[in-house]
Design a protein around this motif. Structure first.
Motif: not given
Length: 632
Positions: A400-401, A437, A439, A446
C-alpha cells in the motif's frame, strides 16, 4: 410517476459530473443503472434520495413515496436478534392481531343478544377486513421466507451486533424486501451473496410489486431483473429498453447510426462550404452562395458521437508448456480451526482446461486456491514445468505504501520505464495515476493494478479468486476475453455467473466437504442441479404425503355426539387440505421440472411467469401446512 428529473446538473469542486440528466421512474419499472467507475452512479442515487442538491434543473418525487435504499456496504447495528428485528417491521400487524384476539375474548364472554355483542361483532368484522387487506396473518411466513432465502435460516436467535459487515448488508436487504417500498434502490446488491442466494433473490425480485432501480456489475442479474438500462457515460444519461444483453446490441446500433448521420452531415457541410468559397465573389453566383452560407449558419449541427472510453486490455502469456496433467489432488483435507472445510477430496485439472470452483459461502473455495498456490501440501501435486500465477481478491500482494509505477517496475527492474507505463496504461491506469500511492487507489483501480502485476508473471497455470470484484463492466468483459484467448490452464473462483458461463468448460463444486467434478459449461451444470433439486423435492413430498396418510388413518375415540360431529367436520377439512396440498405440490413439482428445461430457461418472459407462480404456490402451501398442523 415516482421520481423524475428535468435537465438536472451536478458538479463537485467546480468540476461538472452530471449534465442535463432526464429520466422518469414510474410504478413497476425495472431499471439497471450502469456506467464506468467514477461516472457518477452513486451521485445520481444520492440526488434521487435527496442526500445531495442539484446545481440546476429539477428533480420531482411523488409526495409521500416510500423509497428503500441499500448502499454497497450498508448494514445496520442492533442489539436485537435477527428474527426479532425482522418481525419488528410488522409491529402494526402484531398489534392488530392482538386487538382481534382481545375482541374475540370479549365476544366469548358477552351475551349474543346484547347491544355490546353487536358492537363488538362490528369492530371484529372491520378489524378482520383490515388484517386481511394487509395480509397480517402471514407476516411470520413472509419473515421466514425472506430470512431463509437470504441465508439466515439458522441465525434467528443470533444478535445482529455480532455479525460481519457482509451479513449486516444482507440483513439490511432482508429488511427492505419485507418493508416493500414503492421504489427499491439497490447499489451492488449481489456483492455478498452466494449462488443459491443469488438465484433466490432474482426470483423474489421478479415478483416484487414495487419499482426497482439497481446499480450492478452482475450482467446475469441485470439480464434477469431489469427491463430498461440507464447508462451514465461522459456526464450524460442514455436510456435503452430491454435488459443488459439487449442494451449491448442497441448501444452498438445507436453509435453506428449517429456516426453515419454525423459523417453524412460533415460531407454536406464540406460541399456547401466549398461552393461558398468558390462562388461568393462571382456576381453571377453570389446569391446562391449567400443562400448556402445562410443555410450553413442556421443548420443544426450533429455533435460527433463520443466514442466509449477505451476499455482496459489484458494479455496472458507464458514461456514453457507444462505436461498434460497440470494438477492432481488426492485425499486432501483442509480445516480452519476446528472446522473441516474439505474432507478427503480428489480431483484433477488437465492442461488447457478452464475450471470454475463453485459452492456456497464458507465451503472452502478461496482456501483451496490458496493451498494450491503455496505448493507445499503433499496431497497437491503439480505437473512438470507448471508455473503458477495467483490472483488474490484482497490484492494482499500489493504494497500500500508503494507508488503505482514502482509497484510493477520493482518486480521487473530490468524493464524500461516506457514498457512498464504501457502495461499499466493498457490496464486502465493513466499517467495521472503513476505517482499515486497504492493505498489511495479506488477498489477498481487497485484491481486493475493487481491484474497488471498478475499478467506480467507469465504463469501457465492461473489461479484467480474473484477476479471481477471491483471491476466495471468494460473491465470485466476485457478480462473475460483475455482469459478466453489464453491457451494455458485456469482454475478460478467467481460469483459472476456471466463470467463463469463465458469462460468455464468444467465446474468443480464444493459441497458438504466434498469436491464434485462436472465436465461441461456452467449452463449445463445449473440445468443438472435444477433437475437434481426437482427430483429431491418430489421424493421429499412423497414422504410427507405418506406421513400425512398414516396420521389421518389413526382412528379417534369419541365421547359424545358433539365430539363425533366436531371430529367429522375436522376430518373433512383435513381431507380437503390434503387434496389441495397434493394438487399444489404436483403443480410445484411440474414448474420446478420445467425451470430446468432450455425452453423455459432461455425464455425470459416465460421464466419470470413460472417463478412468480412458484412463489405464490409456496405461500399457499405454507398457509395450508400451518392450518394442517393445528388440525392434526
Amino acid at each position: 410517476m415516482l421520481v423524475a428529473s428535468e435537465n438536472l446538473n451536478f458538479g463537485f469542486l467546480g468540476e461538472s459530473l452530471l449534465e442535463n440528466i432526464n429520466f422518469t421512474l414510474s410504478e413497476g419499472d425495472r431499471v439497471g443503472l450502469i456506467g464506468g467507475n467514477g461516472e457518477g452512479k452513486t451521485t445520481l442515487l444520492r440526488l434521487i434520495l435527496g442526500e445531495l442538491d442539484a446545481e440546476s434543473g429539477k428533480l420531482f418525487r411523488k409526495n409521500g413515496a416510500k423509497i428503500g435504499y441499500l448502499a454497497q456496504n450498508g448494514g445496520y447495528d442492533s442489539d436485537a436478534s435477527v428474527y426479532e428485528e425482522m418481525c419488528s417491521i410488522f409491529e402494526t400487524d402484531r398489534r392488530m392481531l392482538d386487538n382481534l384476539r382481545e375482541i374475540e375474548r370479549q365476544i366469548s364472554q358477552t351475551d349474543e343478544h346484547s347491544a355490546e355483542y353487536k358492537t363488538l361483532s362490528a369492530r371484529y368484522e372491520t378489524l378482520n377486513k383490515q388484517i386481511a387487506a394487509r395480509d397480517s396473518y402471514n407476516y411470520e411466513i413472509r419473515v421466514k421466507t425472506v430470512l431463509g432465502g437470504m441465508g439466515f435460516a439458522d441465525c434467528y436467535e443470533q444478535k445482529i451486533s455480532t455479525m460481519s459487515g457482509g451479513e449486516k448488508t444482507r440483513l439490511k436487504l432482508c429488511r427492505l424486501l419485507l418493508e416493500e417500498p414503492e421504489l427499491l434502490i439497490l447499489d451492488e446488491p449481489t456483492n455478498h451473496l452466494d449462488m443459491k442466494t443469488l438465484f433466490w433473490l432474482e426470483d423474489y425480485l421478479s415478483a416484487f410489486k414495487g419499482a426497482i432501480l439497481v446499480v450492478s456489475h452482475d450482467r446475469y442479474f441485470l439480464d434477469r431483473i431489469v427491463k430498461e438500462i440507464y447508462e451514465l457515460e461522459n456526464k450524460k444519461l442514455s436510456t435503452f429498453k430491454g435488459n443488459y444483453s439487449k442494451y449491448k446490441i442497441l448501444k452498438s446500433e445507436k453509435i453506428t447510426h449517429i456516426l453515419k448521420e454525423y459523417e453524412k452531415q460533415q460531407e454536406e457541410i464540406a460541399r456547401m462550404e466549398d461552393y461558398v468559397a468558390r462562388n461568393l465573389v462571382r456576381a453571377s453566383t453570389t446569391k446562391s452562395a449567400q443562400s448556402r452560407r445562410n443555410k450553413l449558419e442556421k443548420m443544426e449541427r450533429i455533435e460527433k458521437p463520443a466514442l466509449p472510453p477505451t476499455p482496459p486490455r489484458f494479455s496472458f502469456t507464458y514461456f514453457e508448456k507444462p505436461y498434460e496433467r497440470v494438477l492432481n489432488v488426492e485425499n486432501l483435507t483442509l480445516s480452519v480451526g476446528a472446522r473441516t472445510l474439505l474432507d478427503n477430496v480428489n480431483f484433477s485439472v488437465l492442461r488447457g482446461e478452464k475450471c470454475a470452483v463453485v459452492g456456497d459461502n464458507g465451503t472452502g473455495k478461496s482456501t483451496l486456491l490458496k493451498e494450491i498456490a503455496k505448493e507445499k501440501n503433499e496431497k497437491i501435486k503439480l505437473g512438470r514445468f507448471v508455473k503458477i500465477s495467483s490472483y488474490d481478491q484482497e490484492n494482499a500482494n500489493l504494497d500500500p505504501e508503494n507508488e503505482v509505477l514502482y509497484e510493477l517496475w520493482s518486480r521487473h527492474s530490468l524493464w524500461e520505464q516506457t514498457k512498464v507505463r504501457k502495461i499499466l496504461a493498457q490496464a486502465g491506469l493513466g499517467a495521472e495515476d503513476m505517482e499515486k500511492k497504492v493505498k489511495s487507489l479506488s477498489g477498481g483501480e487497485r484491481a486493475k493494478l493487481a491484474l497488471a502485476v498478475f499478467e506480467c508473471e507469465g504463469g501457465n497455470f492461473l489461479l484467480l479468486d474473484e477476479p471481477t470484484n471491483h471491476l466495471d463492466l468494460q473491465a470485466r468483459e476485457s478480462l473475460e476475453q483475455a482469459l478466453k484467448e489464453f491457451d494455458g490452464t485456469v482454475l478460478f473462483v467467481s460469483h459472476d455467473r456471466y463470467f463463469i458461463q463465458a469462460l468455464a468448460g468444467k465446474v468443480l463444486e464444493l459441497e458438504g466437504g466434498k469436491a464434485i467434478e462436472f465436465n461441461g459449461n456452467y449452463e449445463e451444470y445449473t440445468a443438472l442441479k435444477a433437475e437434481e433439486k426437482a427430483k429431491k423435492t418430489l421424493e421429499k413430498e412423497a414422504e410427507k404425503r405418506e406421513t400425512r396418510a398414516n396420521t389421518a388413518s389413526a382412528a379417534p375415540s369419541y365421547r359424545s355426539k358433539e365430539d363425533r360431529a366436531a371430529e367429522t367436520k375436522k376430518r373433512l377439512r383435513i381431507k380437503e387440505i390434503e387434496n389441495k396440498i397434493s394438487a399444489l405440490e404436483e403443480e410445484e413439482s411440474e414448474i420446478n421440472t420445467a425451470l430446468a428445461t432450455p425452453e423455459v430457461a432461455g425464455n425470459f418472459a416465460l421464466l419470470t411467469e413460472k417463478c412468480n407462480r412458484l412463489e405464490n404456490l409456496k405461500a399457499e402451501l405454507d398457509s395450508l401446512y400451518e392450518e394442517y398442523e393445528t388440525l392434526i
